[in-house]
Design a protein around this motif. Structure first.
Motif, mmCIF file in Angstrom:
data_model
loop_
_atom_site.group_PDB
_atom_site.id
_atom_site.type_symbol
_atom_site.label_atom_id
_atom_site.label_comp_id
_atom_site.label_asym_id
_atom_site.label_seq_id
_atom_site.Cartn_x
_atom_site.Cartn_y
_atom_site.Cartn_z
ATOM 1 N N PRO A 1 -4.648 -0.818 -3.373
ATOM 2 C CA PRO A 1 -5.713 -0.084 -2.659
ATOM 3 C C PRO A 1 -6.613 -1.000 -1.838
ATOM 4 C CG PRO A 1 -5.509 0.724 -4.909
ATOM 5 C CD PRO A 1 -4.659 -0.492 -4.816
ATOM 6 N N ALA A 2 -6.900 -2.207 -2.353
ATOM 7 C CA ALA A 2 -7.739 -3.142 -1.595
ATOM 8 C C ALA A 2 -7.038 -3.601 -0.326
ATOM 9 C CB ALA A 2 -8.097 -4.340 -2.474
ATOM 10 N N ARG A 3 -5.727 -3.839 -0.414
ATOM 11 C CA ARG A 3 -4.977 -4.238 0.774
ATOM 12 C C ARG A 3 -4.965 -3.114 1.812
ATOM 13 N NH1 ARG A 3 -1.320 -6.447 -3.077
ATOM 14 N NH2 ARG A 3 0.070 -4.647 -2.786
ATOM 15 N N LEU A 4 -4.796 -1.878 1.340
ATOM 16 C CA LEU A 4 -4.796 -0.745 2.263
ATOM 17 C C LEU A 4 -6.157 -0.572 2.930
ATOM 18 C CD1 LEU A 4 -2.730 1.879 0.207
ATOM 19 C CD2 LEU A 4 -2.000 0.570 2.212
#
Length: 252
Positions: A4-7
């Motif tokens: 989720p952080a990468r997205l």
């Protein structure tokens, strides 16, 4: 870094790239909106010149004072409402309707009480964040597992040790949520107040640059503010998640 952080990071980068492209190709009116790269250059020039350092420090001190007041008073207020249910029944309707009333309407009264200085703005930040701290403190105290309190009485712990070793650690994740919201609300109220009610500060300089069509300065100040508040919020979020993760095995 989690998925989720990468997205989220990719989404932010894509949004910035789209704004850059749209402004460069004049899909957005170039008179009123400049490319993000020029915003970054404006922010760098502001930091390098030091011209607005006094206003930045003034805003940070005002918002910081509002945070300290809201956290301390809100924490004590939450404890009092938790300890005295009758008082809580009286105050509850006020807490539920706290944000239904625009806090800025009290500015003339605050000027009468505190004078023409920074304190009316500080008190606006304090009032705007107070209810969030009180509500989250109450939430944290109500979430203390009853089995822990029974264990404390079984061990004949003193009231001070019970609060220090059980109540505060168990309620800390929820109280910390109140602290995080107090930081956000205090900064929001102080800077918004500076837009229309002050002759100095971060918000005032943004409004002044807007009125004088100084887009590089206006967007540079906005970018600095966004980065600073975003960084503070990110740090608080990481600390909050760490506290919640420590509590999960205890609740399980």
């Amino acid at each position: 870094m989690s998925r989720p952080a990468r997205l989220r990071t990719l989404l932010i980068i894509a949004a910035i790239a789209l704004l850059e492209l749209a402004s460069r190709l004049a899909w957005i009116n170039p008179v009123s909106f400049i490319p993000p790269s020029q915003m970054a250059l404006g922010a760098w020039d502001i930091l390098a010149s030091g011209e607005y350092l006094k206003d930045i420090v003034l805003t940070l001190m005002s918002a910081g004072t509002a945070v300290l007041l809201s956290v301390s008073v809100g924490f004590l207020g939450g404890i009092l409402l938790f300890r005295y249910p009758r008082l809580r029944r009286v105050i509850d309707p006020l807490l539920l309707s706290w944000y239904a009333v625009p806090i800025f309407i009290f500015y003339p009264m605050l000027i009468v009480l505190f004078g023409l200085n920074r304190w009316p703005l500080i008190m606006i930040g304090f009032l705007f964040a107070l209810a969030a701290m009180v509500v989250n403190t109450l939430n944290g105290l109500e979430r203390v597992p009853a089995v822990l309190l029974k264990t404390a009485r079984t061990l004949r712990m003193s009231r001070f040790d019970e609060v220090r070793l059980i109540v505060l650690p168990a309620s800390l994740p929820f109280v910390f949520t109140g602290i995080k919201l107090s930081v956000v609300y205090s900064f929001l109220a102080v800077i918004a107040g500076e837009f229309i009610l002050s002759g100095a500060g971060f918000g005032y300089q943004i409004a002044y640059a807007y009125n004088n069509f100084d887009n590089p300065t206006m967007y540079g100040l906005m970018l600095l503010l966004l980065v600073f508040v975003g960084f503070i919020n990110l740090m608080l979020h990481v600390a909050e998640q760490h506290l919640y993760q420590r509590r999960v095995p205890r609740d399980a």
